[in-house]
Structures are given as structure tokens and as C-alpha cells.
Design an enzyme around this catalytic site. Structure first.
Site, PDB file in Angstrom:
ATOM      1  N   ASP A 218       5.278  39.678  49.178  1.00 36.31           N
ATOM      2  CA  ASP A 218       6.527  38.869  49.540  1.00 36.31           C
ATOM      3  C   ASP A 218       6.367  37.928  50.392  1.00 36.31           C
ATOM      4  O   ASP A 218       5.256  37.101  50.500  1.00 36.31           O
ATOM      5  CB  ASP A 218       7.552  40.079  50.081  1.00 36.31           C
ATOM      6  CG  ASP A 218       9.213  39.543  49.699  1.00 36.31           C
ATOM      7  OD1 ASP A 218       9.447  38.261  49.560  1.00 36.31           O
ATOM      8  OD2 ASP A 218       9.735  40.537  49.271  1.00 36.31           O
ATOM      9  N   HIS A 241       5.150  34.851  48.920  1.00 33.33           N
ATOM     10  CA  HIS A 241       6.164  34.197  48.642  1.00 33.33           C
ATOM     11  C   HIS A 241       6.319  32.917  49.588  1.00 33.33           C
ATOM     12  O   HIS A 241       7.328  32.247  49.557  1.00 33.33           O
ATOM     13  CB  HIS A 241       7.597  35.059  48.651  1.00 33.33           C
ATOM     14  CG  HIS A 241       7.517  35.902  47.548  1.00 33.33           C
ATOM     15  ND1 HIS A 241       8.651  36.677  47.117  1.00 33.33           N
ATOM     16  CD2 HIS A 241       6.505  36.255  46.542  1.00 33.33           C
ATOM     17  CE1 HIS A 241       8.495  37.645  46.075  1.00 33.33           C
ATOM     18  NE2 HIS A 241       7.112  37.237  45.654  1.00 33.33           N
TER      19      HIS A 241
END
Ligand SMILES: *[C@@H]1O[C@H](CO)[C@@H](O)[C@H](O)[C@H]1NC(C)=O
Ligand SMILES: *[C@@H]1O[C@H](CO)[C@@H](O)[C@H](O)[C@H]1NC(C)=O
Ligand SMILES: *[C@@H]1O[C@H](CO)[C@@H](O)[C@H](O)[C@H]1NC(C)=O
Ligand SMILES: *[C@@H]1O[C@H](CO)[C@@H](O)[C@H](O)[C@H]1NC(C)=O
Ligand SMILES: *[C@@H]1O[C@H](CO)[C@@H](O)[C@H](O)[C@H]1NC(C)=O
Ligand SMILES: *[C@@H]1O[C@H](CO)[C@@H](O)[C@H](O)[C@H]1NC(C)=O
Ligand SMILES: *[C@@H]1O[C@H](CO)[C@@H](O)[C@H](O)[C@H]1NC(C)=O
Length: 386
Positions: A218, A241
Site C-alpha cells: 500500500d 502505492h
């Protein structure tokens, strides 16, 4: 008299020569978890030994120097969820982790996790957590479960030098910790693991983050509501991310982030590079944000502002965002996305941004709605600014 002077001199020399490399005076008290019954064989649950050692560390007044909780190297300590609570008696506290901390290896042992985090430090000011050790969250049991290491209300926190792996959720959470520094550490979890943010920041001011290596499933770093004066320098991110401001304004919330500088960072194979994300219907702002000297290697959305554009009646206002010195490649066709709602984004500046496709011969584009600002020496060209 002369003998007394010589004796004092010897005492002084001895005192000066025992200052260790960590700046801890050797005479300052140490509380080794082994002396409190920890076994460190990776099988025994050592939680109670840590709780007792922390009690004495936190209860020490610091008259002989800052007390240090010691987790020795070469051993593996299994801990269930535990809270290291302050305020402590000493004005500063050290935690030296050279061994390995491992979370329970079955979900059955995770039962008591009331704070949603595995290891929590709360209300400890001037806390310094460092060492050569490893913090292993055993996340593969339940990705998305508990956060690994959380600091809340810890002003002037220093965290450095540890290896953080496989948290079930956010690896390091920082909230209400003004004036802190996080540096020289690595965070690693599988690319496919959900919600495994590297560092999650909220309600924190004056935070300096530098020299990190983050590979997770993430956000590498997420800067959430109530945060300001955040510097992020020399962070290598990917897979993951990217570095994200927000999301801000979810469920109509009034949230702000300001004065963020991200410099000399590298994104390798990440979903996003520099991202600002807000929800329609919220309020507040994201302003005075700089991304500078950014290297991109096959990043899907190298530059993205995403306001989930609709004509909602209110929105978080985005202004004063500068992107300078971007170099590298995009793995998608759209390298720059400035997707702003009708209130618009203002003062958006791109200068010296050069992004090409990671597929040789392909061209990349930029898209924008309601973005106001200017660009200079920017490829691909941004339609709103030309
Ligand atoms: C982080 O990783 C780098 C290279 O992968 C390594 O050189 C460094 O020692 C690691 N640092 C820590 C604190 O584990
Ligand atoms: C942290 O900073 C904020 C904003 O400057 C302030 O409101 C808050 O009281 C500070 N918190 C502490 C614990 O000092
Ligand atoms: C952030 O960097 C600026 C210089 O660019 C410096 O003036 C400021 O003190 C830094 N803030 C923190 C919290 O490190
Ligand atoms: C930029 O970051 C890299 C590591 O990612 C580091 O080796 C280098 O020293 C940094 N440069 C500056 C000017 O901070
Ligand atoms: C959001 O909060 C700030 C203070 O924190 C306030 O000044 C502002 O009016 C609020 N905005 C809305 C739309 O509630
Ligand atoms: C980027 O990531 C890929 C795959 O994870 C790796 O093989 C490569 O060495 C990385 N490149 C850099 C410059 O770190
Ligand atoms: C535009 O970018 C070029 C190349 O980076 C730089 O030399 C020039 O000073 C910039 N101009 C402005 C107005 O910022």
C-alpha cells in the site's frame, strides 16, 4: 589532598570514557528484558517480561541519565499485543532493540488487541527507539488485521535503524507526535499484501523523515488529516502505492494538511508517485506542498491529484502544489493527472518535469480538469496550462 585530586581525576576519566556510540552514558540505567524473565527463543511468550521491564524503565527518574529498555541481539522475542504507556518519570527514554520482535504466529493468540495495534507507545515524550533489530508483524496470517507499531502523543520521538517486516496493516503509525524524526530504516511486505502502509501520519506537526527504504502493498507514506510541516527526504519507495497526501475529507470531514516537502525520493514500479487524494463533500484544504527531485521508474500515476471529480457542493481545497525536477518513466499512458472538482485546484506549478513511457516508442499524455497554475519545461504538456 593530592590523593583526592588524583582520585577525582580518575573518576572523571572513567566517566568520560564510558559514553557509548549511541550517546547514552554507560552509567545511565539499563533494563534488559532478559533480567525480567524474557526467554527470547521465539516460542515462549515474552510479553510479561517486556511489560515489567517497561514499568521499571518508565518509572526510573533518570537521575543517572536517561533509562534504556534493552532488547538484546541474537534472540527472538514473541510478544502479544502490548502497550508501553507513559507519561514516564524521566524526561527522556531510550528503547534499544537489537533482537527480533515477532507477533503471535496464530490468530488465537492475537485476542487482546484493543487499540487495533500490536505494539503501542503512548504519551512518552522524548522517546528514542533504535537498534539493529527487526519488528516482524507476521502479517500473512491476516493481512488487513492489526497495525504493527503505533506511536501516539509522543512528542520529540526518534525512531531509527530498525527493519520492519510484514505488518498485518500499517507498519508504523504516528499520531499526535510533534517534533519527531524517523530515519534510516527499512520496511518490507509483499507487493500483494493489502493495507500495509509503510508510515501513516496523522495530527502531527514538525516531522522529519529521511533515508528510508519502503517496499509494501500500500502507500509507502500516507500523510493524513491534521498534519503540517512534514519533510520527507531520500526515501526509496516501491513496490507500493507511492507517497500520498490524504485521503482527506471522507464522509464530509473537515480536514487539513499543509507545509509538506518531499525531496530526493525514488519510486520504482509503484502505483502512484506524488499523490493528493480528497473526497467530494468534505471540507478543509491541502496546501503548500512541494515534490522536488523525484526519480520515477515505471510508475503508473507519477503525478496525480484525484478529487473524485463531480460537482459536489463542497470539497477539500487544493492549492500551492509544486512539482519540480521529475525524471523517469510512466507505465501507463497518462503520466500526469490533475483531476480537480469545480472549486478547482489553484497555484499548481510544474517546473522541469520530464516523464516518458516505460515502453520504448510509446508517448505519454497529461490530463486535467479545473486545474489552475503554470508549467515550464514539462513533458508531457499539461493542457490546462498551455
Ligand atoms: C536497509 O536495507 C539496505 C539495503 O537493502 C541495507 O543496506 C541496510 O542495512 C538496511 N537497514 C536496516 C536498518 O535494516
Ligand atoms: C502539536 O502541535 C499542534 C499545532 O501546533 C498543537 O495544537 C498541539 O497542542 C501540539 N501538541 C503537543 C502535544 O504539543
Ligand atoms: C524542513 O525543511 C526545511 C528546509 O527545506 C527546514 O527549514 C525545516 O526546518 C524542515 N522541517 C523539519 C520538520 O525538518
Ligand atoms: C538522495 O537519495 C539517495 C538515496 O535514495 C541518497 O543516496 C543520496 O545521498 C540523496 N541525495 C541527497 C542530495 O540527499
Ligand atoms: C474547518 O475547520 C476550520 C478550523 O479547524 C474552520 O476554520 C473552518 O471554518 C471549518 N470549515 C468548515 C466548512 O466547517
Ligand atoms: C525496481 O524494482 C525491480 C523489481 O522489484 C527491481 O528488480 C529493480 O532492481 C528495481 N530498480 C531499482 C533502480 O531499484
Ligand atoms: C524553466 O525551466 C528551465 C529549465 O529547467 C529553467 O532554466 C528556467 O529558469 C525556468 N523558467 C522559469 C520561468 O521558471
Amino acid at each position: 589532598m593530592q590523593g583526592f585530586v588524583v582520585a577525582m581525576y580518575l573518576v572523571l576519566v572513567a566517566a568520560l570514557s564510558t559514553i557509548s556510540s549511541h550517546g547514552i552514558v554507560a552509567s545511565s540505567p539499563t533494563f534488559d528484558v532478559i533480567n525480567y524473565g524474557a526467554i527470547g527463543d521465539g516460542a515462549n511468550d515474552d510479553t510479561q517480561a517486556f511489560v515489567k521491564a517497561w514499568g521499571d524503565t518508565c518509572g526510573d527518574a533518570g537521575a543517572q541519565g536517561p533509562p534504556t529498555l534493552v532488547v538484546p541481539g541474537g534472540k527472538q522475542f514473541k510478544l502479544s499485543s502490548v502497550s508501553f504507556q507513559g507519561p514516564c518519570k524521566s524526561s527522556s527514554i531510550f528503547v534499544q532493540i537489537d533482537g527480533k520482535l515477532v507477533a503471535p504466529s496464530s490468530l488465537r493468540e492475537w485476542t487482546a488487541c484493543p487499540s487495533g495495534s500490536w505494539l503501542v507507545f503512548q504519551k512518552v515524550t522524548n522517546l528514542n527507539v533504535n537498534g539493529l533489530g527487526q519488528v516482524d508483524g507476521q502479517g500473512s496470517l491476516w493481512w488487513g488485521g492489526a497495525k504493527a507499531l503505533a506511536f501516539s502523543d509522543c512528542d520529540n520521538l526518534v525512531v531509527s535503524g530498525l527493519q520492519h517486516i510484514n505488518s498485518p496493516k500499517n507498519h508504523i503509525s504516528i499520531q499526535h507526535c510533534n517534533g519527531s524524526t524517523i530515519s534510516n530504516l527499512n520496511i518490507t511486505a509483499p507487493e500483494t499484501s493489502p493495507n500495509t502502509d509503510g508510515i501513516d501520519i496523522s495530527n502531527t506537526n514538525q516531522l522529519n523523515i529521511h533515508d528510508l527504504n519502503i517496499q509494501t502493498g500500500d502507500d509507502c507514506i500516507a500523510i493524513n488529516a491534521g498534519s503540517s510541516y512534514i519533510n520527507i527526504t531520500s526515501v526509496s519507495c516501491g513496490p507500493g502505492h507511492g507517497i500520498s497526501i490524504g485521503s482527506l475529507g471522507a464522509n464530509g470531514a473537515n480536514e487539513t494538511v499543509e507545509e509538506v516537502q518531499v525531496r530526493n525520493c525514488t519510486f520504482n514500479g509503484t502505483t502512484n508517485g506524488a499523490r493528493i487524494k480528497t473526497w467530494q463533500g468534505g471540507s478543509g484544504y491541502a496546501k503548500s506542498i512541494t515534490f522536488d527531485q523525484i526519480t520515477l521508474n515505471a510508475v503508473k500515476n507519477p503525478i496525480i491529484i484525484d478529487q473524485f471529480y463531480t460537482n459536489a457542493e463542497s470539497s477539500v481545497v487544493v492549492s500551492g502544489v509544486t512539482y519540480t525536477g521529475f525524471r523517469g518513466t510512466s507505465s501507463s499512458d497518462e503520466a500526469i493527472t490533475l483531476s480537480c472538482c469545480s472549486v478547482g485546484c489553484s497555484d499548481i506549478i510544474l517546473d522541469n518535469v520530464q516523464i516518458t513511457s516505460s515502453t520504448p516508442g510509446k508517448t505519454v499524455t497529461a490530463s486535467c480538469q479545473n486545474a489552475h497554475g503554470s508549467s515550464n519545461s514539462t513533458t508531457p504538456p499539461v493542457p490546462c496550462f498551455t
